[in-house]
Design a protein around this motif. Structure first.
Motif, PDB file in Angstrom:
ATOM      1  N   ASN A 166       0.834  -1.208   0.000  1.00 42.65           N
ATOM      2  CA  ASN A 166       0.000   0.000   0.000  1.00 42.65           C
ATOM      3  C   ASN A 166       0.868   1.257   0.000  1.00 42.65           C
ATOM      4  O   ASN A 166       0.557   2.246   0.665  1.00 42.65           O
ATOM      5  N   ALA A 168       1.317   3.657  -2.109  1.00 44.15           N
ATOM      6  CA  ALA A 168       0.706   4.917  -2.555  1.00 44.15           C
ATOM      7  C   ALA A 168       0.002   5.599  -1.391  1.00 44.15           C
ATOM      8  O   ALA A 168       0.117   6.819  -1.208  1.00 44.15           O
ATOM      9  N   ASP A 169      -0.727   4.831  -0.595  1.00 42.06           N
ATOM     10  CA  ASP A 169      -1.410   5.406   0.570  1.00 42.06           C
ATOM     11  C   ASP A 169      -0.397   5.890   1.602  1.00 42.06           C
ATOM     12  O   ASP A 169      -0.594   6.942   2.226  1.00 42.06           O
ATOM     13  N   ALA A 172       0.981   9.182   0.418  1.00 46.44           N
ATOM     14  CA  ALA A 172      -0.001  10.246   0.607  1.00 46.44           C
ATOM     15  C   ALA A 172      -0.044  10.672   2.072  1.00 46.44           C
ATOM     16  O   ALA A 172      -0.096  11.864   2.385  1.00 46.44           O
ATOM     17  N   TYR A 173       0.000   9.711   2.963  1.00 51.54           N
ATOM     18  CA  TYR A 173      -0.002  10.002   4.403  1.00 51.54           C
ATOM     19  C   TYR A 173       1.225  10.833   4.779  1.00 51.54           C
ATOM     20  O   TYR A 173       1.119  11.835   5.487  1.00 51.54           O
TER      21      TYR A 173
END
Length: 184
Positions: A166, A168-169, A172-173
């Motif tokens: 994960n 990409a998440d 972003a975080y």
């Protein structure tokens, strides 16, 4: 044939390391190698492993000027042998011959590329060297900008992040100004 490098000696038929045909200058010690002779020898000796040379003579020459092919008289192109050295070999595409200055054969063995002599003059090999040089250059820039310790830590974090399913998440975080806000 007259020597392309020193222009004083003659290229005498010989064998490089007693393995495959070459022509060695009786004055400067350089070697003229036909790629077809090397490839033919390599095909017959696929299991052969070149000795790993660790001590390369300090007098290893590297001709900076353009050399002329001893067969055609045309200008030969220079090809880098590895990203870790600035040494270049001279190649005559017209006849498929490589000129090695005195000591360059030992350098090829030290760099671990003697068994790939025929590949050194390919676009793929040269592209790989350019990519390695670029990566090394950027690594130096990042280390200077971040400091060695921080750069080492951020590289480890980057490797860990890229291994996550994960990622990409996670990116972003990390990049969000406030990851707990609904505001942009």
């Amino acid at each position: 044939m007259q020597c392309t490098q020193c222009k004083q000696g003659q290229l005498i038929p010989s064998f490089l390391d007693d393995l495959f045909r070459a022509h060695t200058c009786n004055h400067c010690g350089g070697n003229w190698i036909m790629i077809e002779d090397f490839v033919s020898w390599k095909e017959r000796n696929q299991a052969y492993e070149f000795e790993q040379v660790t001590d390369v003579s300090e007098d290893t020459s590297d001709t900076k000027k353009a050399l002329l092919c001893p067969v055609t008289g045309g200008i030969m192109r220079k090809f880098k042998i590895a990203a870790s050295t600035d040494h270049r070999v001279d190649y005559s595409a017209q006849v498929g011959g490589i000129w090695l200055d005195k000591g360059e054969w030992e350098l090829l063995k030290a760099e671990g590329v003697a068994g790939a002599l025929n590949n050194v003059v390919t676009q793929q090999w040269q592209k790989k060297i350019r990519e390695e040089n670029t990566a090394s250059h950027f690594a130096e820039i990042y280390a200077a900008k971040f400091g060695e310790t921080t750069y080492k830590e951020v590289k480890a974090l980057r490797e860990w992040l890229n291994a996550q399913p994960n990622k990409a998440d996670l990116r972003a975080y990390l990049l969000a100004e406030d990851p707990y806000s609904t505001e942009r």
